[in-house]
Scaffold this active site. Sequence first.
Site, mmCIF file in Angstrom:
data_model
loop_
_atom_site.group_PDB
_atom_site.id
_atom_site.type_symbol
_atom_site.label_atom_id
_atom_site.label_comp_id
_atom_site.label_asym_id
_atom_site.label_seq_id
_atom_site.Cartn_x
_atom_site.Cartn_y
_atom_site.Cartn_z
ATOM 1 C CG ASP A 1 4.193 2.299 -8.683
ATOM 2 O OD1 ASP A 1 4.512 1.641 -7.532
ATOM 3 O OD2 ASP A 1 4.463 1.589 -9.641
ATOM 4 C CG LEU A 2 0.715 1.584 -3.482
ATOM 5 C CD1 LEU A 2 0.423 0.401 -2.554
ATOM 6 C CD2 LEU A 2 0.055 2.893 -3.138
ATOM 7 C CB SER B 1 -4.877 -10.168 3.665
ATOM 8 O OG SER B 1 -4.849 -11.575 3.204
ATOM 9 C CE LYS C 1 -2.576 -6.856 1.307
ATOM 10 N NZ LYS C 1 -3.176 -5.571 1.108
ATOM 11 C CD GLU D 1 -2.712 -15.761 2.213
ATOM 12 O OE1 GLU D 1 -1.708 -16.044 2.665
ATOM 13 O OE2 GLU D 1 -3.506 -16.266 1.390
ATOM 14 N N GLY E 1 -8.517 -2.505 -9.812
ATOM 15 C CA GLY E 1 -8.697 -3.893 -9.272
ATOM 16 C C GLY E 1 -9.892 -4.328 -9.226
ATOM 17 C CE1 TYR F 1 -1.257 -9.504 -0.843
ATOM 18 C CE2 TYR F 1 -2.164 -11.425 0.785
ATOM 19 C CZ TYR F 1 -2.398 -10.308 -0.120
ATOM 20 O OH TYR F 1 -3.536 -9.689 -0.012
ATOM 21 N N GLY G 1 -5.529 1.346 -6.430
ATOM 22 C CA GLY G 1 -5.939 0.022 -7.123
ATOM 23 C C GLY G 1 -7.190 0.100 -7.699
ATOM 24 C CB ILE G 2 -9.456 2.910 -8.936
ATOM 25 C CG1 ILE G 2 -10.923 3.154 -9.371
ATOM 26 C CG2 ILE G 2 -8.730 3.314 -10.127
ATOM 27 C CD1 ILE G 2 -11.223 4.594 -8.917
ATOM 28 C CE1 TYR H 1 7.187 -3.871 -7.751
ATOM 29 C CE2 TYR H 1 5.560 -5.461 -7.393
ATOM 30 C CZ TYR H 1 5.845 -4.279 -7.777
ATOM 31 O OH TYR H 1 4.850 -3.562 -8.503
HETATM 32 P P1 NAP Z 1 -6.382 -6.722 -7.226
HETATM 33 O O1 NAP Z 1 -7.715 -7.025 -8.115
HETATM 34 O O2 NAP Z 1 -5.021 -7.411 -7.467
HETATM 35 O O3 NAP Z 1 -6.131 -5.386 -7.496
HETATM 36 C C1 NAP Z 1 -4.845 -4.738 -6.788
HETATM 37 C C2 NAP Z 1 -4.543 -3.450 -7.461
HETATM 38 O O4 NAP Z 1 -3.265 -3.072 -7.113
HETATM 39 C C3 NAP Z 1 -4.444 -3.673 -8.961
HETATM 40 O O5 NAP Z 1 -5.421 -2.856 -9.649
HETATM 41 C C4 NAP Z 1 -3.045 -3.078 -9.257
HETATM 42 O O6 NAP Z 1 -3.064 -1.837 -10.143
HETATM 43 C C5 NAP Z 1 -2.532 -2.272 -7.874
HETATM 44 N N1 NAP Z 1 -1.106 -2.236 -7.868
HETATM 45 C C6 NAP Z 1 -0.303 -3.364 -7.773
HETATM 46 N N2 NAP Z 1 0.922 -2.528 -7.574
HETATM 47 C C7 NAP Z 1 1.089 -1.407 -7.553
HETATM 48 C C8 NAP Z 1 1.696 -0.429 -7.164
HETATM 49 N N3 NAP Z 1 2.988 -0.536 -7.354
HETATM 50 N N4 NAP Z 1 1.344 0.876 -7.294
HETATM 51 C C9 NAP Z 1 0.115 1.191 -7.382
HETATM 52 N N5 NAP Z 1 -0.753 0.302 -7.572
HETATM 53 C C10 NAP Z 1 -0.577 -1.259 -7.659
HETATM 54 O O7 NAP Z 1 -6.873 -7.109 -5.736
HETATM 55 P P2 NAP Z 1 -8.099 -7.052 -5.015
HETATM 56 O O8 NAP Z 1 -8.717 -8.445 -4.974
HETATM 57 O O9 NAP Z 1 -8.988 -5.796 -5.571
HETATM 58 O O10 NAP Z 1 -7.627 -6.654 -3.661
HETATM 59 C C11 NAP Z 1 -7.519 -5.209 -3.045
HETATM 60 C C12 NAP Z 1 -6.990 -5.092 -1.813
HETATM 61 O O11 NAP Z 1 -7.369 -6.018 -0.835
HETATM 62 C C13 NAP Z 1 -5.514 -5.710 -2.198
HETATM 63 O O12 NAP Z 1 -4.442 -4.860 -0.970
HETATM 64 C C14 NAP Z 1 -5.451 -7.037 -1.548
HETATM 65 O O13 NAP Z 1 -4.050 -7.439 -1.263
HETATM 66 C C15 NAP Z 1 -6.507 -7.012 -0.569
HETATM 67 N N6 NAP Z 1 -7.115 -8.194 -0.182
HETATM 68 C C16 NAP Z 1 -7.580 -8.950 -1.093
HETATM 69 C C17 NAP Z 1 -8.361 -10.048 -0.709
HETATM 70 C C18 NAP Z 1 -9.354 -10.909 -1.881
HETATM 71 O O14 NAP Z 1 -9.702 -11.982 -1.686
HETATM 72 N N7 NAP Z 1 -9.627 -10.097 -3.064
HETATM 73 C C19 NAP Z 1 -8.498 -10.683 0.428
HETATM 74 C C20 NAP Z 1 -7.951 -9.909 1.733
HETATM 75 C C21 NAP Z 1 -7.036 -8.472 1.137
HETATM 76 P P3 NAP Z 1 -2.880 -2.036 -11.888
HETATM 77 O O15 NAP Z 1 -4.237 -1.864 -12.310
HETATM 78 O O16 NAP Z 1 -2.011 -1.075 -12.155
HETATM 79 O O17 NAP Z 1 -2.463 -3.298 -12.048
#
Ligand code: NAP
Length: 336
Positions: free
Chosen positions: A59-60, A126, A154, A128, A14, A150, A11-12, A96
Site C-alpha cells: 500500500d502506498l 496529471s 498531484k 489536473e 489499474g 486531487y 497500481g498494476i 486520504y
Molecule cells: P486507476 O485505474 O484508478 O489505477 C490506480 C491504481 O492505484 C488502482 O489499481 C489502485 O489499486 C491503486 N491504488 C489506489 N490506492 C492505493 C494505495 N493506497 N496503495 C496502493 N495502490 C493504490 O488509474 P489510471 O487511470 O490507471 O491512472 C494511473 C495513474 O495516472 C494514477 O496515478 C492517476 O492519478 C494518473 N493519471 C491518470 C490519468 C487518466 O486520465 N487515466 C490522467 C493523468 C494522470 P487497486 O487495484 O488496489 O484498487
Amino acid sequence: MAKRKVAFITGIAGQDGSYLADFLLEKGYKVAGLMRRTSNIRRTNITHLLGKISIEFGDLLDYHTLESAIKKHQPDEVYNLAAQSVPADSWTHPIYTGEVTALGVTRMLEAVRSGKPDAKFYQGSSREVFGGARHQVCNEETPYLANNPYGVAKVYGHLITRTYRESYGMFACGGILFNHESPRRGLHFVTRKITMGVACIKLGIANPPLNEAGEPLVIDGKLLLGNLEAKRDWGYAKEYVEAMWLMLQRKEPEDYVIATNSLNSVKDFCKSAFEQVGLNWKDHVRSHVQFTRPTEITASRGDYSKAKKELGWEPKTGFQDLVKLMVEADLERLSR
Ligand code: NAP
C-alpha cells in the site's frame, strides 16, 4: 544472453498499470507490480496477466511494504501509477487523497532511494495540476493552478519527483498526462459511465452496475451524469503508456506533457456513444447536481510538441474511434 530488464509498477491492476504491463512484457521485461491486499486479484484488467507477472501486496500508505518490494525485485525502472485517482472523490476524501496521491509519491521515492537508487522512476502526474489555468493550451511551462484536492496532491507528487531528481541526482520523470480512456477505465469516470450506460440501455440490462452514489448506473433507461458542458482532452490509454516508457529511455530525465491537443465535451461523448447503437443521447442522459464538481477545471488542451520532438510520440486514435472502441467493448462484455 542479455539480462532481462525488470520493471516495477504500482497500481498494476489499474487501467494504465495493466496496459503498461502488457507493453513491457511484449518488450521482454520481467514485470512485477504492487496491489493492495484488499483488492481482488481476479480484477479483470490483469486476469490475462496472472502467471506472467509477479504481484506484491502493499500500500502506498505503508512505507515498509514498498521498500521491501523494491529491495526484493531490484527493478531497472519503477512506474508509480498507484493513486487515489478519482478527482471527484477527492472532495469527499481530501485527507486520504493527500496521504496516498501526494505523500505516497515520497514513500515510493524513498523506497527507491533506499532499495535501488539507480532505478529510473516515472511519476504519474496529471493535467489536473493545471486546474484553473488561464491558458487554453497547456505545456510543460504552464503554471500549476490546481483547484481540487486531487490536483493539489498531484502537484505535490510532481514537485517532489523533480526535487529528488535535482537533489539526489535520481533519474526521475513526471509525465503530465491529459485524460486517457479505454475499456479498462474505472466505472467512476464519466467516459466509462457513458459507454457502460449505453451498453446497459441498448441491451436492456436488468441489474446495471452501481454508480459512486451506490445506485444503479441506469434507472428507467436514464443515465445520470454531472456537468455535460465540461470539456476534456481525451486520448487512448493504450498509447499513453508507451510515452511513459519512452521518457525512461532518454539520456536525461525530464517532464513531458502527453495529450491529443483537442477538446470535446461530455455532451459530445454522449452524442457519439449513443449514436454508435442508433440511439439519441437526449432521450437517455440527465445532468444532476449531485455529480457536478464544486469547482471545474479550465477547458484546456495539452500541447504535446515536446514529447513529439524528443520522444517521437504522438497520439494515433481520434476521439470518435476511442468512443467507438469503448462502446463496443462494453456491449461485448455485457453480451457475454
Ligand atoms: P486507476 O485505474 O484508478 O489505477 C490506480 C491504481 O492505484 C488502482 O489499481 C489502485 O489499486 C491503486 N491504488 C489506489 N490506492 C492505493 C494505495 N493506497 N496503495 C496502493 N495502490 C493504490 O488509474 P489510471 O487511470 O490507471 O491512472 C494511473 C495513474 O495516472 C494514477 O496515478 C492517476 O492519478 C494518473 N493519471 C491518470 C490519468 C487518466 O486520465 N487515466 C490522467 C493523468 C494522470 P487497486 O487495484 O488496489 O484498487
